[in-house]
Design an enzyme around this catalytic site. Structure first.
Site, PDB file in Angstrom:
ATOM      1  N   GLU A  91      -3.703   7.413  -4.007  1.00 13.04           N
ATOM      2  CA  GLU A  91      -3.634   6.118  -3.314  1.00 13.04           C
ATOM      3  C   GLU A  91      -3.449   4.993  -4.325  1.00 13.04           C
ATOM      4  O   GLU A  91      -4.166   4.921  -5.319  1.00 13.04           O
ATOM      5  CB  GLU A  91      -4.924   5.902  -2.514  1.00 13.04           C
ATOM      6  CG  GLU A  91      -4.905   4.670  -1.636  1.00 13.04           C
ATOM      7  CD  GLU A  91      -6.176   4.541  -0.813  1.00 13.04           C
ATOM      8  OE1 GLU A  91      -6.098   4.532   0.423  1.00 13.04           O
ATOM      9  OE2 GLU A  91      -7.265   4.462  -1.425  1.00 13.04           O
ATOM     10  N   TYR A  95       0.857  -1.193   0.000  1.00  8.99           N
ATOM     11  CA  TYR A  95       0.000   0.000   0.000  1.00  8.99           C
ATOM     12  C   TYR A  95       0.889   1.237   0.000  1.00  8.99           C
ATOM     13  O   TYR A  95       1.819   1.341   0.803  1.00  8.99           O
ATOM     14  CB  TYR A  95      -0.894   0.006   1.247  1.00  8.99           C
ATOM     15  CG  TYR A  95      -1.719   1.271   1.415  1.00  8.99           C
ATOM     16  CD1 TYR A  95      -3.015   1.347   0.924  1.00  8.99           C
ATOM     17  CD2 TYR A  95      -1.190   2.385   2.067  1.00  8.99           C
ATOM     18  CE1 TYR A  95      -3.771   2.499   1.069  1.00  8.99           C
ATOM     19  CE2 TYR A  95      -1.940   3.549   2.209  1.00  8.99           C
ATOM     20  CZ  TYR A  95      -3.229   3.598   1.714  1.00  8.99           C
ATOM     21  OH  TYR A  95      -3.975   4.740   1.848  1.00  8.99           O
TER      22      TYR A  95
END
Length: 396
Positions: free
Chosen positions: A207, A113
Site C-alpha cells: 500500500e 492512493y
C-alpha cells in the site's frame, strides 16, 4: 510479517520506485544528525519526523510531524520517540515508538492512493487506486466506493502497461502538471515496478498512501506499507534482518519458535485445541455461551508432550486468563499426549484458574485416566457445548 515504512522504502528503491530522501533514527541525537544531513543534501529546511510502528494512521495519532530546521526536528523527535502512539489499528493500548524516520519535505500538489492485494475471490492480485490519497481507504470504500478503481492482474501476463495507463488516465495523473505526458509516464513506470515487486518479494499487501504528484510533476511514493507472506519465508533469508520483535507479541513469537499457532485475543478464557477449524469453532461456541476467548492456540496434529506443555504454559503465563478450556479431537494427535502435557505444565506452574477438558478420539480413555489420577482440579466435559458452558460459568 509486517515491516516498517523505512524498510519498505529501501525495498522500493531497489526496484527503481521514487521515494523521498530519508534516514532511520533510533535516538534523538541520531534524528538530529539525520535532519542536518537531509537539509544539507536537499537544500531545504523542511523535514518530516515519522514514528515507525507496525500500524497505519500514525499521522492522525500525532506520530508524523513537519519540522523546519534540524533544531525543530530534534525537539519533535524527543516528543515522538518513546511515546505510546494510539491509532485506529493499534487499539486503545497503543504501541510504543522505538524508531523514527527522518525524511525530506515534499512540495505536494496531489495525493493519490495505490495498493496491491491478493484477492481470494478471483485468485488474482488486485491493484486498487483512488484519487483520495492520504485517507483511510476503508472510509473511501464505505462512503464513496465509486472513487476506487480496481484492476486484476493476469497471473501469466503480470501487470501490463495498458492497465497502468488506464489507472493513470482514470486518476487524471497528468492534470495540472508542467509536462502531463512525462508525469503519466513516470506513474506508469512506478505502477509496473510495484507489480513486479509485489510478486518477487512475496507480498500479501502493498500500500502506498499517499502516492504524491509534486508541483514539479514528479511521482513519489510518500509512504510504504508492505505485508510479507510468511509462507514464503524459506525463499527470503533476508527477512530475518527486517523483523522487529518489539512490534510483535512475545508469546506469539515464542509459539512460532515452538512450532505452534498462537494469536492473543482480548478475552479471559484460554483455549488449547488441535486444528485451526476446531480452534475457530471453540472460540465461536465460547462466545455463544457468553464468554470471551483469550487466545487462539492450535497445537496441530503432530505435537509432542513438550510442545503441549509449552502451549499450556503460554496460556497460564497471561494474567488476563481466568479459566482454560482444553478441547481436543484426537486423530493424529493422541488424547493421552495432550493429557500428559496438561498435567506436566499445571504441576510445574501451579493451577490457579478453573480448567475444563473435553477429550475425544484416539486414546481418549487413556487420556481421561491420566487426568483423573493427576490430583488436579479438572472438570471433565462430555462434548464441546458442555465444555463451553462449564468454563463460561466457572469464570463468571
Amino acid at each position: 510479517m509486517n515491516i516498517h515504512e523505512y524498510q519498505g522504502k529501501q525495498i522500493f528503491a531497489r526496484y527503481g520506485i521514487p521515494v523521498s530522501l530519508g534516514i532511520p533514527a533510533f535516538s534523538v541525537d541520531e534524528a538530529a544528525k539525520a535532519a542536518e544531513k537531509i537539509i544539507a543534501d536537499t537544500k531545504s529546511e523542511v523535514v518530516v519526523v515519522k514514528a515507525q510502528i507496525h500500524a497505519g494512521g500514525r499521522g492522525k495519532g500525532g506520530g508524523v510531524k513537519v519540522a523546519k530546521g534540524a533544531a525543530a526536528a530534534k525537539e519533535l523527535a524527543g516528543k515522538i520517540l518513546g511515546m505510546q502512539l494510539v491509532t485506529h489499528q493499534t487499539g486503545p493500548a497503543g504501541q510504543k515508538v522505538r524508531r523514527l524516520y527522518i525524511e525530506q519535505g515534499q512540495d505536494i500538489a496531489r495525493e493519490l492512493y495505490v495498493a496491491l492485494v491478493v484477492d481470494r475471490e478471483t485468485r488474482r492480485v488486485a491493484i486498487m487506486a483512488s484519487t483520495e490519497g492520504g485517507m483511510d481507504i476503508e472510509e473511501v470504500a464505505a462512503h464513496t466506493p465509486e472513487k476506487i478503481l480496481t484492476q486484476y492482474v493476469d497471473p501469466l501476463l503480470g501487470l501490463t502497461p495498458f492497465q497502468a495507463r488506464k489507472i493513470a488516465y482514470a486518476l487524471k495523473v497528468g492534470a495540472g502538471t508542467p509536462d502531463p505526458k512525462a508525469t503519466v509516464g513516470e506513474f506508469v513506470k512506478l505502477v509496473l515496478a510495484l507489480g513486479e515487486l509485489f510478486v518477487k518479494e512475496d507480498c500479501s499487501l502493498l500500500e502506498v498512501n499517499p502516492l504524491i504528484i509534486t508541483k514539479q510533476g514528479k511521482v513519489v511514493a510518500l509512504d510504504a506499507k508492505l505485508n510479507l507472506d510468511e509462507n514464503a519465508e524459506g525463499r527470503h533469508p533476508e527477512w530475518d534482518a527486517l523483523r522487529d520483535t518489539d512490534e510483535e507479541d512475545p508469546v506469539e513469537l515464542e509459539a512460532k519458535k515452538t512450532g505452534l499457532s498462537y494469536v492473543s485475543l482480548d478475552g479471559n478464557i484460554g483455549c488449547l485445541v488441535n486444528g485451526a477449524g476446531l480452534a475457530m469453532s471453540t472460540m465461536d461456541i465460547i462466545k455463544h455461551y457468553g464468554g470471551q476467548p483469550a487466545n487462539f492456540l492450535d497445537v496441530g496434529g503432530g505435537a509432542n508432550k513438550e510442545q503441549v506443555t509449552k502451549a499450556f504454559k503460554m496460556i497460564l503465563s497471561s494474567p488476563k486468563v481466568k479459566g482454560i478450556f482444553v478441547n481436543i479431537f484426537g486423530g493424529i494427535m493422541k488424547c493421552d499426549v495432550i493429557a500428559d502435557g496438561v498435567v506436566a505444565a499445571t504441576k510445574e506452574l501451579g493451577l490457579k484458574v478453573p480448567l475444563v477438558v473435553r477429550l475425544e478420539g484416539t486414546n481418549v480413555e487413556k487420556g481421561k485416566e491420566i487426568l483423573r489420577t493427576s490430583g488436579l482440579a479438572i472438570q471433565a466435559a462430555d462434548d464441546m457445548g458442555d465444555g463451553a458452558r462449564k468454563i463460561v460459568a466457572a469464570v463468571s
